[in-house]
Design a protein around this motif. Structure first.
Motif, short mmCIF file in Angstrom:
data_model
loop_
_atom_site.label_atom_id
_atom_site.label_comp_id
_atom_site.label_asym_id
_atom_site.label_seq_id
_atom_site.Cartn_x
_atom_site.Cartn_y
_atom_site.Cartn_z
N ALA A 24 0.83 -1.20 0.00
CA ALA A 24 0.00 0.00 0.00
C ALA A 24 0.87 1.25 0.00
O ALA A 24 0.65 2.19 -0.77
N ILE A 25 1.90 1.23 0.85
CA ILE A 25 2.82 2.38 0.93
C ILE A 25 3.52 2.54 -0.41
O ILE A 25 3.66 3.65 -0.93
N LEU A 26 3.92 1.42 -0.99
CA LEU A 26 4.62 1.45 -2.27
C LEU A 26 3.75 2.09 -3.34
O LEU A 26 4.20 2.93 -4.12
N ILE A 27 2.46 1.70 -3.35
CA ILE A 27 1.53 2.25 -4.35
C ILE A 27 1.45 3.76 -4.20
O ILE A 27 1.54 4.51 -5.17
N VAL A 28 1.31 4.20 -2.94
CA VAL A 28 1.19 5.64 -2.70
C VAL A 28 2.45 6.36 -3.20
O VAL A 28 2.38 7.36 -3.91
N VAL B 160 -5.51 9.06 -3.89
CA VAL B 160 -6.58 9.16 -2.90
C VAL B 160 -7.04 7.76 -2.51
O VAL B 160 -7.17 7.46 -1.32
N ILE B 161 -7.25 6.90 -3.49
CA ILE B 161 -7.75 5.56 -3.20
C ILE B 161 -6.73 4.77 -2.39
O ILE B 161 -7.07 4.11 -1.41
N SER B 162 -5.45 4.89 -2.74
CA SER B 162 -4.46 4.11 -1.98
C SER B 162 -4.31 4.66 -0.57
O SER B 162 -4.10 3.88 0.36
N SER B 163 -4.45 5.96 -0.39
CA SER B 163 -4.40 6.52 0.95
C SER B 163 -5.58 6.01 1.77
O SER B 163 -5.42 5.61 2.93
N LEU B 164 -6.76 5.99 1.17
CA LEU B 164 -7.95 5.50 1.86
C LEU B 164 -7.77 4.04 2.25
O LEU B 164 -8.10 3.64 3.37
N LEU B 165 -7.21 3.27 1.32
CA LEU B 165 -6.97 1.86 1.56
C LEU B 165 -6.08 1.68 2.79
O LEU B 165 -6.34 0.85 3.66
N MET B 166 -5.03 2.48 2.86
CA MET B 166 -4.11 2.40 3.98
C MET B 166 -4.81 2.73 5.28
O MET B 166 -4.63 2.07 6.29
#
Ligand SMILES: *[C@@H]1O[C@H](CO)[C@@H](O)[C@H](O)[C@H]1NC(C)=O
Ligand SMILES: *[C@@H]1O[C@H](CO)[C@@H](O)[C@H](O)[C@H]1NC(C)=O
Ligand SMILES: *[C@@H]1O[C@H](CO)[C@@H](O)[C@H](O)[C@H]1NC(C)=O
Ligand SMILES: *[C@@H]1O[C@H](CO)[C@@H](O)[C@H](O)[C@H]1NC(C)=O
Length: 355
Positions: free
Chosen positions: A11-15, A246-252
């Motif tokens: 998730a962090i990597l995606i962000v 935004v989506i990856s932050s929400l996911l995290m």
């Protein structure tokens, strides 16, 4: 916890990747000639620029150097220049110089030699119409606001309401769909680009407003409101810079909340506190609640800590004082130096436990 780390790391990597992709927007000066009407050259955004640059331009074999007449500003900072149509000459090597002076040092944003016919971005086609040539053949026509229609090539994309992916069509001015299923409805988009005879641009126009043709009543050709859909071309950038981060932050965030909740649930359902009755069975059954007997502690010691019994455990070390013995802290370390309950009192606590 390792499973959490395994989840969080991607998730962090995606962000991070999304941020990098957004930050690595092309540097340099980018010019686009819109529909032969005007041109803009941009060199950054209000976020990336810390100073006001000036733009100078000239045609290699013609005019003298001139400064930009209409700067484009974003929050007061110059981010680009807008050229009117009469300032533009195609098929001539065109140069710009974007420079600034910061603290006595001159800075320049790199730029390359350009030819304006390669930078043309036509306006999207308009007035799309669909009609049926026969019972199973459709014809799509459109017109283009671009002044030199003969310089354009076109792309059509269409799909029926039963298809999941778009089909791309041909370059000609009229598009026909030879086998039409009357059970389906179809949606068409068109976009245009200057062809290789008139320039070497890679810039497509935006996709047109869609037109729909279908079995379900009203829309036999013509525009149907409510059919506007996001075209990948114009919205990819938006998805790229806004949606993914935004989506990856929400996911995290969701993962973190889930983890915190899981921890709580574990605490609620798996208490670590052992059943005390087991350990004290002996005390209550064999020794009938006689703590002194059960613990095997000498009577005088037990007596001595009775008055302090209800107090917090660190006060237990005061026991020797009651017996008239030397208080263990009367020496180098005073009680004031070590507050009650503080871990520093470990040695005194140990002496009690050892008794
Ligand atoms: C850029 O110019 C504008 C208008 O002249 C000015 O208000 C602004 O402060 C300048 N910005 C910088 C970063 O110099
Ligand atoms: C920027 O370049 C132009 C054209 O070469 C020159 O006249 C001007 O003095 C330069 N300005 C700065 C601040 O370097
Ligand atoms: C167009 O389709 C309709 C029925 O969908 C049909 O009645 C009409 O004849 C067709 N028009 C032509 C020109 O074939
Ligand atoms: C599109 O249609 C409108 C109205 O029929 C017309 O005024 C306009 O000129 C058309 N546009 C082009 C590029 O043909």
């Amino acid at each position: 916890m390792p499973p959490a780390a395994a989840f969080l790391a991607p998730a962090i990597l995606i962000v991070l990747l999304a941020r990098l992709a957004a930050a690595a927007s092309p540097t340099g000066v980018e010019c686009v000639l819109f529909n032969e009407e005007y041109m803009t050259c941009t060199w950054g955004t209000a976020e990336t620029l810390s100073t006001n640059y000036s733009l100078y331009y000239w045609y290699e074999n013609r005019s003298p150097v001139a400064e930009c007449k209409h700067y484009v500003r974003e929050r007061g900072v110059r981010v680009g220049c807008r050229f009117a149509g009469r300032e533009l000459v195609q098929f001539q090597p065109f140069r710009v110089r974007v420079n600034a002076s910061v603290g006595g040092q001159s800075r320049e944003i790199p730029s390359e030699r350009m030819e304006l016919q390669d930078l043309v971005k036509p306006e999207a086609p308009v007035n799309l119409t669909v009609r049926n040539l026969s019972s199973n053949e459709l014809e799509l026509r459109w017109s283009s606001p671009y002044p030199k229609a003969w310089c354009l090539e076109h792309a059509v994309k269409y799909k029926s309401n039963k298809d999941t992916s778009w089909t791309l069509g041909v370059k000609r001015e009229i598009f026909s769909l030879p086998s039409v299923d009357h059970e389906k409805s179809y949606t068409f988009y068109v976009r245009s680009k200057v062809n290789s005879y008139c320039g070497s641009t890679r810039l497509w126009s935006e996709w047109s407003v869609p037109v729909a043709w279908g079995s379900d009543g009203t829309g036999k050709g013509g525009h149907r409101s409510g059919w506007l859909r996001c075209a990948p071309g114009e919205h990819w950038l938006w998805i790229h810079t806004v949606f993914i981060p935004v989506i990856s932050s929400l996911l995290m965030l969701v993962l973190i909340v889930l983890l915190v909740r899981m921890e709580r649930v574990w605490v609620i359902f798996m208490p670590r506190i052992p059943n005390p009755s087991k350990n004290f069975d002996e005390l209550f059954i064999t020794h009938k609640g006689n703590f002194q007997e059960w613990a095997g502690v000498p009577k005088d010691v037990v007596e001595s800590f009775k008055p302090n019994y209800s107090e917090s455990i660190c006060h237990v070390s005061e026991v020797p004082a009651k017996e008239g013995a030397e208080p263990p802290w009367e020496g180098s370390e005073g009680p004031a130096a070590a507050p009650a309950g503080a871990p520093e009192r470990g040695p005194q606590h140990n002496s009690y436990v050892a008794v």
